[in-house]
Design a protein around this motif. Structure first.
Motif, PDB file in Angstrom:
ATOM      1  N   ASN A   1       3.747  -1.338   3.787  1.00  0.00           N
ATOM      2  CA  ASN A   1       3.988  -0.009   3.240  1.00  0.00           C
ATOM      3  C   ASN A   1       5.325   0.023   2.526  1.00  0.00           C
ATOM      4  OD1 ASN A   1       1.579   0.872   4.503  1.00  0.00           O
ATOM      5  ND2 ASN A   1       2.718   1.025   6.413  1.00  0.00           N
ATOM      6  N   CYS A   2       5.331  -0.356   1.291  1.00  0.00           N
ATOM      7  CA  CYS A   2       6.504  -0.384   0.415  1.00  0.00           C
ATOM      8  C   CYS A   2       7.365  -1.616   0.619  1.00  0.00           C
ATOM      9  CB  CYS A   2       7.389   0.856   0.524  1.00  0.00           C
ATOM     10  SG  CYS A   2       8.567   0.925  -0.841  1.00  0.00           S
ATOM     11  N   LEU A   3       7.394  -2.451  -0.408  1.00  0.00           N
ATOM     12  CA  LEU A   3       8.219  -3.653  -0.383  1.00  0.00           C
ATOM     13  C   LEU A   3       9.599  -3.383  -0.962  1.00  0.00           C
ATOM     14  CD1 LEU A   3       5.449  -6.103  -1.540  1.00  0.00           C
ATOM     15  CD2 LEU A   3       6.703  -6.313   0.594  1.00  0.00           C
ATOM     16  N   GLY A   4       9.815  -2.160  -1.414  1.00  0.00           N
ATOM     17  CA  GLY A   4      11.143  -1.804  -1.899  1.00  0.00           C
ATOM     18  C   GLY A   4      11.353  -2.078  -3.376  1.00  0.00           C
ATOM     19  N   CYS A   5      10.290  -2.377  -4.099  1.00  0.00           N
ATOM     20  CA  CYS A   5      10.454  -2.574  -5.542  1.00  0.00           C
ATOM     21  C   CYS A   5       9.373  -1.777  -6.267  1.00  0.00           C
ATOM     22  CB  CYS A   5      10.422  -4.056  -5.904  1.00  0.00           C
ATOM     23  SG  CYS A   5       9.084  -4.951  -5.102  1.00  0.00           S
ATOM     24  N   CYS A   6       9.358  -0.475  -5.999  1.00  0.00           N
ATOM     25  CA  CYS A   6       8.284   0.401  -6.452  1.00  0.00           C
ATOM     26  C   CYS A   6       8.099   0.364  -7.960  1.00  0.00           C
ATOM     27  CB  CYS A   6       8.555   1.826  -6.007  1.00  0.00           C
ATOM     28  SG  CYS A   6       8.937   1.957  -4.258  1.00  0.00           S
ATOM     29  N   ALA A   7       9.203   0.158  -8.713  1.00  0.00           N
ATOM     30  CA  ALA A   7       9.106   0.170 -10.170  1.00  0.00           C
ATOM     31  C   ALA A   7       8.194  -0.947 -10.670  1.00  0.00           C
ATOM     32  CB  ALA A   7      10.493   0.029 -10.789  1.00  0.00           C
TER      33      ALA A   7
ATOM     34  N   MET B   1       0.843  -1.195   0.000  1.00  0.00           N
ATOM     35  CA  MET B   1       0.000   0.000   0.000  1.00  0.00           C
ATOM     36  C   MET B   1       0.880   1.247   0.000  1.00  0.00           C
ATOM     37  SD  MET B   1      -3.165  -0.392   0.028  1.00  0.00           S
ATOM     38  CE  MET B   1      -4.020  -1.815  -0.439  1.00  0.00           C
ATOM     39  N   GLY B   2       2.165   1.060  -0.287  1.00  0.00           N
ATOM     40  CA  GLY B   2       3.095   2.194  -0.295  1.00  0.00           C
ATOM     41  C   GLY B   2       2.686   3.233  -1.335  1.00  0.00           C
ATOM     42  N   THR B   3       3.338   4.380  -1.283  1.00  0.00           N
ATOM     43  CA  THR B   3       2.925   5.499  -2.129  1.00  0.00           C
ATOM     44  C   THR B   3       2.924   5.131  -3.616  1.00  0.00           C
ATOM     45  OG1 THR B   3       4.071   6.842  -0.514  1.00  0.00           O
ATOM     46  CG2 THR B   3       3.314   7.955  -2.504  1.00  0.00           C
ATOM     47  N   ALA B   4       4.028   4.535  -4.076  1.00  0.00           N
ATOM     48  CA  ALA B   4       4.138   4.231  -5.504  1.00  0.00           C
ATOM     49  C   ALA B   4       3.059   3.234  -5.928  1.00  0.00           C
ATOM     50  CB  ALA B   4       5.525   3.679  -5.817  1.00  0.00           C
ATOM     51  N   CYS B   5       2.880   2.196  -5.129  1.00  0.00           N
ATOM     52  CA  CYS B   5       1.860   1.208  -5.464  1.00  0.00           C
ATOM     53  C   CYS B   5       0.462   1.810  -5.344  1.00  0.00           C
ATOM     54  CB  CYS B   5       1.990  -0.015  -4.564  1.00  0.00           C
ATOM     55  SG  CYS B   5       3.478  -0.967  -4.914  1.00  0.00           S
TER      56      CYS B   5
HETATM   57  S1  FES Z   1       5.370   1.366  -2.851  1.00  0.00           S
HETATM   58 FE1  FES Z   1       4.980  -0.711  -3.302  1.00  0.00          FE
HETATM   59  S2  FES Z   1       6.986  -1.485  -3.521  1.00  0.00           S
HETATM   60 FE2  FES Z   1       7.354   0.588  -2.971  1.00  0.00          FE
END
Ligand code: FES
Ligand code: SF4
Ligand code: FES
Lengths: 150, 204
Positions: free
Chosen positions: A116-122, A77-81
């Protein structure tokens, strides 16, 4: 989890109270949750009060005090995702499994969590099932992916 | 142990090394309000009402007196416009959780704290840790501990231990500034104590 196995894990860490966290992590990763009996055993063997162990086991999100499903689904659910539609992915999983984040179904098939962000936002939107990363997910792809788990 | 000279509220005070400011002040009869401090227990620094101003070589800072060790030549002010203002806010924040705690009501009068300044979050427990620490450090029963963290932190009895030990002890009850401890005990007793017939006998 068998007491013998717990004792083995404790012995691996030389039965030292200072290794408590590592011991709990080992039990968690092998058993996928921390049963009360296991914590009682650890408390007894390490001579650490159960209150302390309970505090630690509830403090860190890595630990679960309730049984987990065979498959652990983590939805990013991180920002990029998020901007790439994570909410729709979550909706899809909730719909397919009938679970809300933090829940496990009665058959112990799936456990659902958000992160909150798995570290592979791309690769967003990303979901992680049992440690395997599924990237560039769409609701359709997500529903398909879930079907492959027994 | 060497003697340490400091000034508290304009008074020359000598203290032993390793003492806290609070202890040094109490030693000479100076009063600093406290909530989570207990002489039988290790310093904890949980409630922050014992905050004081320390001036060291012209620099002023706010410290928590029950955990801050005495130092040579510091000037301590247990009350000042700033200390009082901050202490008032701390009391108000605690009152959002336990508006009727007798100690808090008493302190609120002294510092003009407004009971309803912050939106109520009636968790009642203010996390002073007196019950948890007393049980671990003095009673040595470890029947009660904290669980979870941050705003979700709560006290929690271990029902099996509590069922065996608490009835004959209850020494922590009068320590709780909010009566939440008693309520939690009664709830645990009603909901989670093992029934006598299935009580495990092998536990020790
Ligand atoms: S926001 Fe989903 S992997 Fe960074
Ligand atoms: S229950 Fe009472 S004594 Fe225990 S931590 Fe909470 S406020 Fe303090
Ligand atoms: S008495 Fe010092 S922080 Fe509570």
């Amino acid at each position: 989890m068998e007491n013998d196995r717990i004792d083995q894990i404790i012995d691996k860490h030389h039965g030292e109270a200072s290794s408590l966290l590592q011991i709990l992590l080992d039990i968690q990763s092998e058993n996928s949750w921390l049963p009360k009996e296991a914590l009682g055993r650890v408390s007894q063997k390490l001579d650490v009060p159960l209150t302390r162990i309970q505090h630690i086991a509830t403090f860190y999100k890595a630990f679960s005090l309730v049984p987990k499903g065979r498959h652990e689904v983590h939805i990013c659910m991180g920002t990029a995702c998020h901007v790439r539609g994570a909410t729709r992915i979550l909706d899809t999983v909730e719909e397919a499994t009938g679970l809300k984040p933090g829940e496990t179904d009665l058959d112990l098939k799936f456990s659902l969590e958000t992160v909150n962000c798995l570290g592979c936002c791309a690769l967003g939107p990303v979901i992680n099932v049992d440690g395997k990363v599924h990237g560039k997910m769409s609701p359709v792809k997500t529903a398909e992916a879930l079907k492959t788990y027994e | 142990m060497s003697e340490i000279q400091l000034e508290i509220d304009g008074k020359e005070v000598s203290a032993a090394e390793g003492m806290t400011i609070l202890e040094a002040a109490q030693h000479v009869g100076l009063y600093i309000p406290t909530l989570c401090h207990h002489e039988k227990l290790e310093p904890y620094g949980g409630c922050r009402v014992c905050i004081v101003e320390v001036e060291e070589r012209g620099w002023k800072k706010l410290v928590v007196s029950c955990v801050y060790p005495v130092q040579n030549d510091i000037i301590v002010r247990t009350r000042s416009e700033k200390v009082d203002r901050i202490r008032k806010t701390i009391i108000e924040l605690l009152m959002a959780h336990a508006p009727d705690s007798p100690q808090l009501v008493e302190m609120a009068k002294e510092y003009g704290a407004v009971r309803d300044r912050f939106e109520k979050d009636p968790s009642f427990c203010i996390h002073c840790g007196l019950c948890v620490r007393y049980c671990a450090e003095v009673a040595k029963k470890n029947a009660i501990g904290f669980v979870d963290r941050g705003i979700n932190k709560e006290i929690s009895f271990i029902p099996e231990i509590a069922a065996k030990e608490c009835n004959d002890c209850k020494e922590c009850f009068p320590l709780c500034p909010t009566s939440y401890l008693q309520a939690c005990y009664v709830l645990t007793q009603g909901l989670a104590f093992p029934s006598p017939s299935v009580e495990p006998t092998s536990e020790e």
